[in-house]
Design a protein around this motif. Structure first.
Motif, PDB file in Angstrom:
ATOM      1  N   MET A  85       1.234  -0.990   0.092  1.00 50.96           N
ATOM      2  CA  MET A  85       0.193   0.388   0.502  1.00 50.96           C
ATOM      3  C   MET A  85       1.071   1.361   0.007  1.00 50.96           C
ATOM      4  O   MET A  85       0.302   2.502  -0.698  1.00 50.96           O
ATOM      5  N   TRP A 124      -4.579  -7.795   6.418  1.00 56.76           N
ATOM      6  CA  TRP A 124      -4.415  -6.805   7.108  1.00 56.76           C
ATOM      7  C   TRP A 124      -4.241  -7.276   8.736  1.00 56.76           C
ATOM      8  O   TRP A 124      -3.223  -6.864   9.250  1.00 56.76           O
ATOM      9  N   LEU A 128      -1.008  -5.775  11.135  1.00 61.98           N
ATOM     10  CA  LEU A 128      -1.289  -5.875  12.870  1.00 61.98           C
ATOM     11  C   LEU A 128      -0.422  -5.865  13.126  1.00 61.98           C
ATOM     12  O   LEU A 128      -0.135  -5.445  14.190  1.00 61.98           O
ATOM     13  N   TYR A 134       5.858  -4.194  17.022  1.00 59.40           N
ATOM     14  CA  TYR A 134       6.653  -3.848  16.844  1.00 59.40           C
ATOM     15  C   TYR A 134       6.978  -2.798  18.278  1.00 59.40           C
ATOM     16  O   TYR A 134       7.607  -2.071  19.285  1.00 59.40           O
ATOM     17  N   ILE A 138       9.285  -1.599  20.926  1.00 57.19           N
ATOM     18  CA  ILE A 138       9.163   0.087  21.702  1.00 57.19           C
ATOM     19  C   ILE A 138       9.398  -0.161  23.540  1.00 57.19           C
ATOM     20  O   ILE A 138      10.108   0.299  23.703  1.00 57.19           O
TER      21      ILE A 138
ATOM     22  N   HIS B  82      -6.704  -1.114  14.832  1.00 57.17           N
ATOM     23  CA  HIS B  82      -6.236  -2.663  14.957  1.00 57.17           C
ATOM     24  C   HIS B  82      -7.203  -3.451  16.398  1.00 57.17           C
ATOM     25  O   HIS B  82      -7.136  -4.737  16.576  1.00 57.17           O
ATOM     26  N   ALA B 120     -12.352   0.638   3.022  1.00 59.43           N
ATOM     27  CA  ALA B 120     -11.277  -0.025   3.531  1.00 59.43           C
ATOM     28  C   ALA B 120     -10.485  -0.438   3.263  1.00 59.43           C
ATOM     29  O   ALA B 120      -9.009  -0.902   4.259  1.00 59.43           O
ATOM     30  N   ARG B 121      -9.394   0.387   2.270  1.00 56.74           N
ATOM     31  CA  ARG B 121      -7.886  -0.083   1.758  1.00 56.74           C
ATOM     32  C   ARG B 121      -7.355   1.597   2.643  1.00 56.74           C
ATOM     33  O   ARG B 121      -6.515   1.386   2.883  1.00 56.74           O
ATOM     34  N   LEU B 123      -7.951   2.347   5.316  1.00 66.91           N
ATOM     35  CA  LEU B 123      -8.177   2.284   6.909  1.00 66.91           C
ATOM     36  C   LEU B 123      -7.118   1.567   7.163  1.00 66.91           C
ATOM     37  O   LEU B 123      -5.762   1.051   8.189  1.00 66.91           O
ATOM     38  N   TRP B 124      -6.712   0.122   5.937  1.00 66.26           N
ATOM     39  CA  TRP B 124      -5.714  -0.766   5.979  1.00 66.26           C
ATOM     40  C   TRP B 124      -3.947   0.690   6.398  1.00 66.26           C
ATOM     41  O   TRP B 124      -3.054   0.209   7.034  1.00 66.26           O
ATOM     42  N   LEU B 125      -4.421   1.329   4.620  1.00 71.80           N
ATOM     43  CA  LEU B 125      -3.279   2.159   5.195  1.00 71.80           C
ATOM     44  C   LEU B 125      -2.706   3.077   5.931  1.00 71.80           C
ATOM     45  O   LEU B 125      -2.364   2.407   7.355  1.00 71.80           O
ATOM     46  N   THR B 127      -3.548   1.283   9.128  1.00 67.72           N
ATOM     47  CA  THR B 127      -2.887   1.329  10.439  1.00 67.72           C
ATOM     48  C   THR B 127      -1.781   0.687  10.031  1.00 67.72           C
ATOM     49  O   THR B 127      -0.198  -0.079  10.571  1.00 67.72           O
ATOM     50  N   LEU B 128      -1.203   0.589   8.661  1.00 69.07           N
ATOM     51  CA  LEU B 128       0.366   0.707   8.464  1.00 69.07           C
ATOM     52  C   LEU B 128       1.276   1.594   8.175  1.00 69.07           C
ATOM     53  O   LEU B 128       2.585   1.890   8.434  1.00 69.07           O
ATOM     54  N   ALA B 131       2.239   1.550  11.726  1.00 65.43           N
ATOM     55  CA  ALA B 131       3.357   0.755  12.086  1.00 65.43           C
ATOM     56  C   ALA B 131       4.807   0.963  11.776  1.00 65.43           C
ATOM     57  O   ALA B 131       5.322   1.094  12.391  1.00 65.43           O
ATOM     58  N   SER B 132       4.725   2.473  10.722  1.00 70.94           N
ATOM     59  CA  SER B 132       5.627   2.837  10.079  1.00 70.94           C
ATOM     60  C   SER B 132       6.475   3.911  11.211  1.00 70.94           C
ATOM     61  O   SER B 132       7.993   4.320  10.973  1.00 70.94           O
ATOM     62  N   TYR B 134       5.752   3.460  14.674  1.00 74.52           N
ATOM     63  CA  TYR B 134       6.860   2.617  15.570  1.00 74.52           C
ATOM     64  C   TYR B 134       7.840   2.092  15.269  1.00 74.52           C
ATOM     65  O   TYR B 134       9.065   2.577  15.710  1.00 74.52           O
TER      66      TYR B 134
END
Lengths: 237, 237
Positions: A85, A124, A128, A134, A138, B82, B120-121, B123-125, B127-128, B131-132, B134
């Motif tokens: 993504m 997905w 998560l 991660y 931390i 998440h 949906a995409r 929302l996934w993005l 969370t990504l 993560a980035s 983090y």
DNA sequence: CGCGCAATTGAGTCGACTCAACGTTGGTGG
DNA sequence: CCACCAACGTTGAGTCGACTCAATTGCGCG
């Protein structure tokens, strides 16, 4: 290859057909030698990579030359599913050992995500769980004393490897150097060495010859304050 | 409320209709006082929370009593998107200031994810990108010297707040204590205090009266080795 | 056999921590 | 309206942990 399926279905179930679809994501394979870059930082890519064998890591090198490893990757792990993504990676993926890597074109993921809502959810969820790891790192880096931090890593890798069937009793192969461990734990090499010695002396665990042996699983977990929930492994113990 | 829409569409676009759908995710609102728990750890929940105003954090308290903050959350941020897939939180969400919180039932997310692939995409993005962030914190905690670590946090919060329109020139409100900053950066309170003083003395940035003022943005970024790519803000500078 | 990388050990230094005291500020109730 | 209190910020002093530098040992492979 089946490590990938095992890994993707860690905490959930997929039908036979769906599992076959997951296998079909990998269109071809590549070999990378130890100490080579699997995915460089900062370039646009149109595929994701999966470790089929070997150990790799996500890492960032600062201007001062120091390295921080943000993730250790083993068989079945996606190196960079998020690149699906996000497209550009800010960190590079690096082969710690020789690695066999499965290539997953993003358009294959597109196809599967459109056609298979179950797999889409599972992917997905995969990202998560990654994020959950991660967060735990931390906590380790920020507040766990180094002994506990190392113990935590050993516990985590034990369960992750066990989940894909790569442990022998209470031992597992972890073909990384103490420098790699240091770069993951944010400590100096010398300090890592001495702390590993303490773990050994206290009969908790031994790291030698690129392999870990856990002597006292209960106590190791206690020292690490290890709660496996964050891995979301529904299948282990 | 529109902070949420702004935040969800950080790096992408949604049509008017889709934006309305995002707004509709929030079925009602709750107020939380400073120092109260918005989401407790370890319980199953069937809704996610969004910060509409105030500052919150995700945190973990170890047995020794020390606290590690794994994420700082501002207006528009999901506290625990998440939990939609993972259901149980291993960490708690904590109100640092008084907070207005939007409640997003998981069944609402279900509905939107099924009907609106675009959202949906997104929302996934979302969370990504989380993560980035983090990963970047892992780098900070592991390898950045404390001065640079603080500078990095100040840069990050500047851009995140700017993205939702909450900065005034080169200043922004950051209503947290030095203890909170310490618990995010993995340092002691005293050391944080002294390092903030150094940032001030070196005319990089000032944290005073719960607000940050950046004196030298270019130099601050250089000291922090700050590369904003990881925030995936397509709109800023 | 020897080269090279990894692991280990010793020594000395510095940074980050804790403990403790003091200053500052904002809120509250008499 | 002011005095007090509590929370936060600041500063000093002393200690300890983690670091760097450097040398040595162990081991796998050509």
């Amino acid at each position: 290859m089946d490590h990938l399926v095992t890994r993707v279905t860690w905490s959930g179930t997929l039908s036979e057909r769906e599992q076959a679809q997951v296998r079909r994501l990998v269109t071809h394979r590549r070999l990378f030698a130890a100490n080579s870059e699997i995915v460089p930082a900062g370039v646009r890519i149109d595929f994701s990579s999966v470790i089929l064998s070997g150990v790799s890591c996500r890492q960032k090198i600062l201007n001062s030359g120091v390295r921080q490893i943000t993730a250790l990757q083993i068989s079945g792990d996606f190196c960079d599913l998020h690149s699906y993504m996000v497209k550009t990676m800010e960190e590079s993926v690096f082969a710690i050992t020789d690695c066999e890597v499965g290539i997953v074109p993003h358009k294959e993921i597109d196809r599967v995500v459109e056609q298979e809502p179950n797999i889409a959810r599972q992917l997905w969820l995969y990202t998560l769980i990654d994020a959950s790891i991660y967060r735990e790192w931390i906590v380790s880096l920020g507040r766990r004393p180094v002994l506990s931090r190392l113990a935590h890593l050993i516990c985590e890798m034990y369960l992750r490897l066990k989940a894909v069937g790569l442990v022998n009793g209470m031992s597992y192969s972890l073909p990384v150097t103490q420098q790699d461990i240091s770069d993951a734990m944010g400590t100096s090499l010398v300090h890592t060495n001495r702390t590993l010695a303490r773990l050994r002396q206290e009969r908790l665990a031994t790291f030698a010859n690129r392999a870990v042996t856990i002597h006292n699983w209960a106590e190791l977990q206690r020292v690490a304050e290890f709660d496996p929930t964050y891995l979301h492994l529904h299948l282990v113990e």
